[in-house]
Design an enzyme around this catalytic site. Sequence first.
Site, PDB file in Angstrom:
ATOM      1  N   GLU A  92       5.388  -5.736   3.766  1.00 12.46           N
ATOM      2  CA  GLU A  92       5.236  -5.021   5.045  1.00 12.46           C
ATOM      3  C   GLU A  92       6.474  -5.311   5.907  1.00 12.46           C
ATOM      4  OE1 GLU A  92       2.835  -3.114   6.261  1.00 12.46           O
ATOM      5  OE2 GLU A  92       0.995  -3.535   5.154  1.00 12.46           O
ATOM      6  N   GLU A 131      -5.158   0.729   2.695  1.00  9.75           N
ATOM      7  CA  GLU A 131      -4.849  -0.402   3.573  1.00  9.75           C
ATOM      8  C   GLU A 131      -4.995   0.038   5.016  1.00  9.75           C
ATOM      9  OE1 GLU A 131      -2.442  -3.352   5.916  1.00  9.75           O
ATOM     10  OE2 GLU A 131      -2.323  -1.192   5.877  1.00  9.75           O
ATOM     11  N   ASP A 157      -0.582   4.202   0.986  1.00  6.26           N
ATOM     12  CA  ASP A 157      -1.172   5.142   1.955  1.00  6.26           C
ATOM     13  C   ASP A 157      -0.496   5.009   3.317  1.00  6.26           C
ATOM     14  OD1 ASP A 157      -2.482   2.567   2.023  1.00  6.26           O
ATOM     15  OD2 ASP A 157      -4.003   3.403   3.350  1.00  6.26           O
ATOM     16  N   HIS A 194       0.837  -1.194   0.000  1.00  5.41           N
ATOM     17  CA  HIS A 194       0.000   0.000   0.000  1.00  5.41           C
ATOM     18  C   HIS A 194       0.871   1.242   0.000  1.00  5.41           C
ATOM     19  CE1 HIS A 194       0.621   0.819   4.399  1.00  5.41           C
ATOM     20  NE2 HIS A 194       0.702  -0.497   4.490  1.00  5.41           N
TER      21      HIS A 194
END
Length: 326
Positions: free
Chosen positions: A154, A125, A66, A64
């Site tokens: 991540e 996300e 964001d 993601h």
Amino acid sequence: MNIIELFKKLLETKTETPNDGGLLDFITTYLPGYTAIRIDVEDVKNLFIYKEFSQGDHLCFAGHVDVVPAGKGWDTDPYEAYEKDGYIYGRGAQDMKGGVASFVQAVKEAEHFNGTLSILLTSDEEGEALHGTVKALEYLKENELLPDYVVVAEPTCEKNFGDAIKVGRRGSINGYLTIKGKQGHAAYPEKAINPIHQLSQVLGEMAGVNIDDGDDFFSPSKFIITDIRSGMEVTNVTPNELKMMFNVRTTITTQTEVRSFVAKYLNGLDYDLKLTQGSYPFQTDTNTKVVENIDKAIESVTGIKPKHSTAGGTSDARFVAQFGID
Ligand code: ZN
């Protein structure tokens, strides 16, 4: 651009959920030769970009762009990539613009691959995640473009770079409990039903308690109370009802079992219990091609054999797993 310049460019673009700050357009231009598909839903931006190098497996990197709002307490501008002592600081440096910069650059520099390489990015996300990765995956399924393997970049390291990867995670059950009593005057407790007194009889037996024993991969599911409220902020009236919220992170325990856990302690009381499933648990086999190859890659670069962990918070891997993808 090298990877550091790319990383700084991502950090210096303000992308609070669901804004992508134009980054998905930028990445599309950054990867010429790749086919881009935009799967925007309402105000959420989603990008799937891929290239078939040859016949073979389809490997996708997902993530993601964001970030959560910067908040207060920064020594530097959160949207300026600030370099100090070999580190780069900025909102989302860890979660997860470092990971995104890494795979975008890796894909850009890939000259050969036995199969298809792709990237899946969303701008939702950190928010509700209703119109992000899950919608893109639905589109890919309809169009027969689903990957065989997905790596979500991540951050997962515990102490040192390369020491842990996540191969699964627990699901999450949210609970909303209302205990109904009967309002009364503090001087006449026998005429009232005090829900605070009712709950306090069993609170110690419920709070933080293990609902199951866990297993080889997952730790026990605990009953975690997140909020209790009742009363009218006065000393002379006992309340009509009490509301309590809780969360159970679990692989083994289902909603039915959470319900019986609560019933065991609140037996005989007048109460309402609403449960919602925040996410479902999943686990990827550790002997699959993707896990074995990540292990090898990490070991060859860092000399460390990564731990296979299932601890911690959420990621969009929860949606990927539901489509039967490793
Ligand atoms: Zn993240």
